[in-house]
Design a protein around this motif. Sequence first.
Motif, PDB file in Angstrom:
ATOM      1  N   ASP A 263     -52.392   2.782  67.920  1.00  0.00           N
ATOM      2  CA  ASP A 263     -53.210   1.665  67.442  1.00  0.00           C
ATOM      3  C   ASP A 263     -52.507   0.335  67.713  1.00  0.00           C
ATOM      4  O   ASP A 263     -53.140  -0.658  68.057  1.00  0.00           O
ATOM      5  N   LEU A 267     -53.851  -2.791  69.941  1.00  0.00           N
ATOM      6  CA  LEU A 267     -53.871  -4.163  69.441  1.00  0.00           C
ATOM      7  C   LEU A 267     -53.156  -5.093  70.421  1.00  0.00           C
ATOM      8  O   LEU A 267     -53.647  -6.186  70.730  1.00  0.00           O
ATOM      9  N   ALA A 294     -53.503  -1.395  61.196  1.00  0.00           N
ATOM     10  CA  ALA A 294     -53.506  -1.806  62.603  1.00  0.00           C
ATOM     11  C   ALA A 294     -54.895  -1.700  63.216  1.00  0.00           C
ATOM     12  O   ALA A 294     -55.285  -2.531  64.047  1.00  0.00           O
ATOM     13  N   CYS A 298     -56.892  -4.734  64.952  1.00  0.00           N
ATOM     14  CA  CYS A 298     -57.320  -4.532  66.330  1.00  0.00           C
ATOM     15  C   CYS A 298     -58.813  -4.799  66.483  1.00  0.00           C
ATOM     16  O   CYS A 298     -59.248  -5.437  67.447  1.00  0.00           O
ATOM     17  N   ALA A 301     -59.313  -8.466  66.584  1.00  0.00           N
ATOM     18  CA  ALA A 301     -58.871  -9.050  67.854  1.00  0.00           C
ATOM     19  C   ALA A 301     -59.862  -8.765  68.968  1.00  0.00           C
ATOM     20  O   ALA A 301     -60.115  -9.630  69.823  1.00  0.00           O
ATOM     21  N   GLU A 302     -60.442  -7.562  68.967  1.00  0.00           N
ATOM     22  CA  GLU A 302     -61.379  -7.185  70.031  1.00  0.00           C
ATOM     23  C   GLU A 302     -62.760  -7.794  69.831  1.00  0.00           C
ATOM     24  O   GLU A 302     -63.574  -7.803  70.772  1.00  0.00           O
TER      25      GLU A 302
END
Length: 392
Positions: A263, A267, A294, A298, A301-302
């Motif tokens: 993960d 990230l 995490a 992630c 962020a995505e």
Amino acid sequence: MLKTILTSPTHPEYGSITVSFPIPEEDYDHSISLLEGLGIGDMLARDCRVVELESPYPVLDRLKGTAVNVDELDYLAKRLDSFCEGEGSQFLAMAHKLDLSDIKDLINLTFCCQQATVITDFSDLEQIGRNHCMNINFGVMSTEEHAKVDGRAEALRLIRSGQGTVTPYGVVYDNGMELQPLYDRRHFPSYLYKPSVIAIEAVSDGAAGYFCLPMPDRQLQRMTGRARLEAQNIPLKVMLDELPEKAADALGLEKLTLHDLPDLNRLCRAIDPMKDAEREKLNAVVLIAEPEDAIAVCQLAENLDQFDFIPDVQTPEEYGRHMIRESGRFEYDANLEEFYDYRLYGEQRVRQEGGSFNECGYVSYHGVMPLEELMREDPVEQYQRETGMQML
């Protein structure tokens, strides 16, 4: 750095493939799959026969016709790819002097060849002597110490010692260099080949792995297996951290274990291409979303495009002023300045958008699914299952 043609030592009739080293990250998974299609490319075994090899390092021609391990060859290529011209000469000359042909020894040589002195041109004794002093001091000398060096005298002392060995790459003086077994055919020494988001070390019962993230998922699996890292609760030690500050705080890096490594890699892959403005936006989004692991960080962020962020805005009035005067959505007229109620307009927009302020600025979320759902693993699939809605 290296261009090779590889085949199976036992079944050459299966064919061959061309592989360039270091293997580009975007090609790594595919290259390994192609090798496996020929029955080679094992994580540990030297099962790839080198049919052809092109490189700037003629001593590597000794690998032709031999069986190599693909990850060892990749690591050696990365080490050599980072060398300057001087280090390249040192590597070539010492490999020739020591008559090295095994990849294990060649890898270990890349970590110590810098101690040797190679003379290819005897016309500048001053520079030869200064370079020699740097080499015998492992490349570390203060400016004051270096300035005091009598390069010509040092060069003459070296040449007259009679300890040089003539090679096709110059006269080499090993300066007492010893080939240390840093690489043991399983655990690659820690080495930061490229700028990374984070560098992690995992150590357990003599097994050690060093990971510069992001890296291809397949490579991460192979490196973990190669290092014999099996227990999922092995703690991770952070050696380098270039994560956005708030994202790192949310992760709780000191609590991460080997279980979190995939993960974390995902990230880092999302963060790696981000510019400074996007990283600051992620910091702001993390503060309002309060992710707990995490995977959640992630997901944020995505899906950063589902958030609006205005940096350094702390109040509804500042937000209203930004929207009216700087956002480009309105035709601002300075003559009407006294009639604008920035605070009232800012408050209205904050209510409509469900936004909030934090130390980074103003953030609002405009995604379809609830924010809590967005931060779960595979949120689209789960949201469709729970709501019956299809996401475009």
